[in-house]
Design a protein around this motif. Sequence first.
Motif, PDB file in Angstrom:
ATOM      1  N   ALA A 222      15.614 -32.770 -39.389  1.00 52.81           N
ATOM      2  CA  ALA A 222      14.673 -31.704 -39.054  1.00 52.81           C
ATOM      3  C   ALA A 222      14.581 -31.538 -37.536  1.00 52.81           C
ATOM      4  O   ALA A 222      14.536 -30.422 -37.033  1.00 52.81           O
ATOM      5  CB  ALA A 222      13.292 -32.011 -39.642  1.00 52.81           C
ATOM      6  N   VAL A 223      14.567 -32.656 -36.806  1.00 58.06           N
ATOM      7  CA  VAL A 223      14.540 -32.585 -35.346  1.00 58.06           C
ATOM      8  C   VAL A 223      15.817 -31.916 -34.859  1.00 58.06           C
ATOM      9  O   VAL A 223      15.803 -31.099 -33.946  1.00 58.06           O
ATOM     10  CB  VAL A 223      14.389 -34.002 -34.732  1.00 58.06           C
ATOM     11  N   ALA A 224      16.937 -32.231 -35.488  1.00 54.44           N
ATOM     12  CA  ALA A 224      18.204 -31.613 -35.107  1.00 54.44           C
ATOM     13  C   ALA A 224      18.150 -30.110 -35.322  1.00 54.44           C
ATOM     14  O   ALA A 224      18.675 -29.341 -34.528  1.00 54.44           O
ATOM     15  CB  ALA A 224      19.360 -32.221 -35.912  1.00 54.44           C
ATOM     16  N   GLY A 225      17.497 -29.667 -36.387  1.00 53.96           N
ATOM     17  CA  GLY A 225      17.379 -28.239 -36.663  1.00 53.96           C
ATOM     18  C   GLY A 225      16.621 -27.517 -35.568  1.00 53.96           C
ATOM     19  O   GLY A 225      16.955 -26.383 -35.213  1.00 53.96           O
ATOM     20  N   VAL A 226      15.616 -28.157 -35.000  1.00 52.69           N
ATOM     21  CA  VAL A 226      14.870 -27.551 -33.906  1.00 52.69           C
ATOM     22  C   VAL A 226      15.792 -27.337 -32.714  1.00 52.69           C
ATOM     23  O   VAL A 226      15.789 -26.288 -32.080  1.00 52.69           O
ATOM     24  CB  VAL A 226      13.669 -28.447 -33.501  1.00 52.69           C
ATOM     25  N   ALA A 227      16.620 -28.313 -32.414  1.00 56.42           N
ATOM     26  CA  ALA A 227      17.542 -28.184 -31.283  1.00 56.42           C
ATOM     27  C   ALA A 227      18.568 -27.091 -31.539  1.00 56.42           C
ATOM     28  O   ALA A 227      18.969 -26.389 -30.624  1.00 56.42           O
ATOM     29  CB  ALA A 227      18.243 -29.520 -31.019  1.00 56.42           C
TER      30      ALA A 227
ATOM     31  N   GLU B 187      19.455 -26.901 -24.453  1.00 53.28           N
ATOM     32  CA  GLU B 187      19.264 -25.453 -24.441  1.00 53.28           C
ATOM     33  C   GLU B 187      20.461 -24.680 -24.966  1.00 53.28           C
ATOM     34  O   GLU B 187      20.311 -23.620 -25.534  1.00 53.28           O
ATOM     35  CB  GLU B 187      18.923 -24.995 -23.027  1.00 53.28           C
ATOM     36  N   LYS B 188      21.663 -25.173 -24.748  1.00 57.45           N
ATOM     37  CA  LYS B 188      22.859 -24.471 -25.210  1.00 57.45           C
ATOM     38  C   LYS B 188      23.503 -25.315 -26.309  1.00 57.45           C
ATOM     39  O   LYS B 188      24.065 -26.376 -26.019  1.00 57.45           O
ATOM     40  CB  LYS B 188      23.836 -24.250 -24.058  1.00 57.45           C
ATOM     41  N   CYS B 189      23.421 -24.834 -27.524  1.00 53.25           N
ATOM     42  CA  CYS B 189      23.892 -25.600 -28.673  1.00 53.25           C
ATOM     43  C   CYS B 189      24.877 -24.802 -29.520  1.00 53.25           C
ATOM     44  O   CYS B 189      24.791 -23.577 -29.585  1.00 53.25           O
ATOM     45  CB  CYS B 189      22.719 -25.997 -29.571  1.00 53.25           C
ATOM     46  N   THR B 190      25.777 -25.517 -30.145  1.00 51.44           N
ATOM     47  CA  THR B 190      26.645 -24.923 -31.150  1.00 51.44           C
ATOM     48  C   THR B 190      26.416 -25.670 -32.449  1.00 51.44           C
ATOM     49  O   THR B 190      26.109 -26.865 -32.446  1.00 51.44           O
ATOM     50  CB  THR B 190      28.141 -25.030 -30.771  1.00 51.44           C
ATOM     51  N   ALA B 191      26.564 -24.973 -33.531  1.00 55.94           N
ATOM     52  CA  ALA B 191      26.419 -25.585 -34.853  1.00 55.94           C
ATOM     53  C   ALA B 191      27.658 -25.262 -35.672  1.00 55.94           C
ATOM     54  O   ALA B 191      28.097 -24.120 -35.714  1.00 55.94           O
ATOM     55  CB  ALA B 191      25.171 -25.062 -35.554  1.00 55.94           C
ATOM     56  N   SER B 192      28.202 -26.268 -36.289  1.00 57.61           N
ATOM     57  CA  SER B 192      29.336 -26.131 -37.199  1.00 57.61           C
ATOM     58  C   SER B 192      29.025 -26.946 -38.444  1.00 57.61           C
ATOM     59  O   SER B 192      29.531 -28.065 -38.611  1.00 57.61           O
ATOM     60  CB  SER B 192      30.619 -26.639 -36.535  1.00 57.61           C
TER      61      SER B 192
END
Length: 158
Positions: free
Chosen positions: A10-15, A50-55
């Motif tokens: 859940a914390v990862a989802g916020v990021a 602040e700058k994230c990518t999700a795969s």
Amino acid sequence: MHRGLKPLLAVAGVALATGCAAPSEPQVTFYSHGRSVEVAPAQHCDPTGEKCTASPGAVGELRVPAGRPLQISVPGEVAETPWQVVFLYRGANGEELDGRSPVFAPNERHAYTLQLPPDGKQLEHVEVQQFSAVLTPGTDGGVDFGIGGSWVLDAKEQ
């Protein structure tokens, strides 16, 4: 006592919700029983979060025989920050259990060997988590560090 994976995810989802593409994506290597797999991050953020990518599809698979260790190697970009390994496994009675390594301090280590606890029978899921500088209020008071990077492996018995 182990905390479950759900609060950390859940914390990862916020990021993930906070940014756009990161410039580079380090690979984590998982090794067991004579085979290895390099895994791209399921999530990767710059140090500020602040700058994230999700795969979400970046999930490695590797055969890890029952009772055998899993070796994990992280690149310098991960090792120079706090990181840990969280995992799910089946106990001898078939119950799903979770565990975690200690949090490794910056530049403490580049590798970790995951050996299941004595009550463990089969490793199922592993996540390497790199902590970021992002702080959020903790559910039990204090603060929690955000997850700035995560590398996911599904362990298969066969």
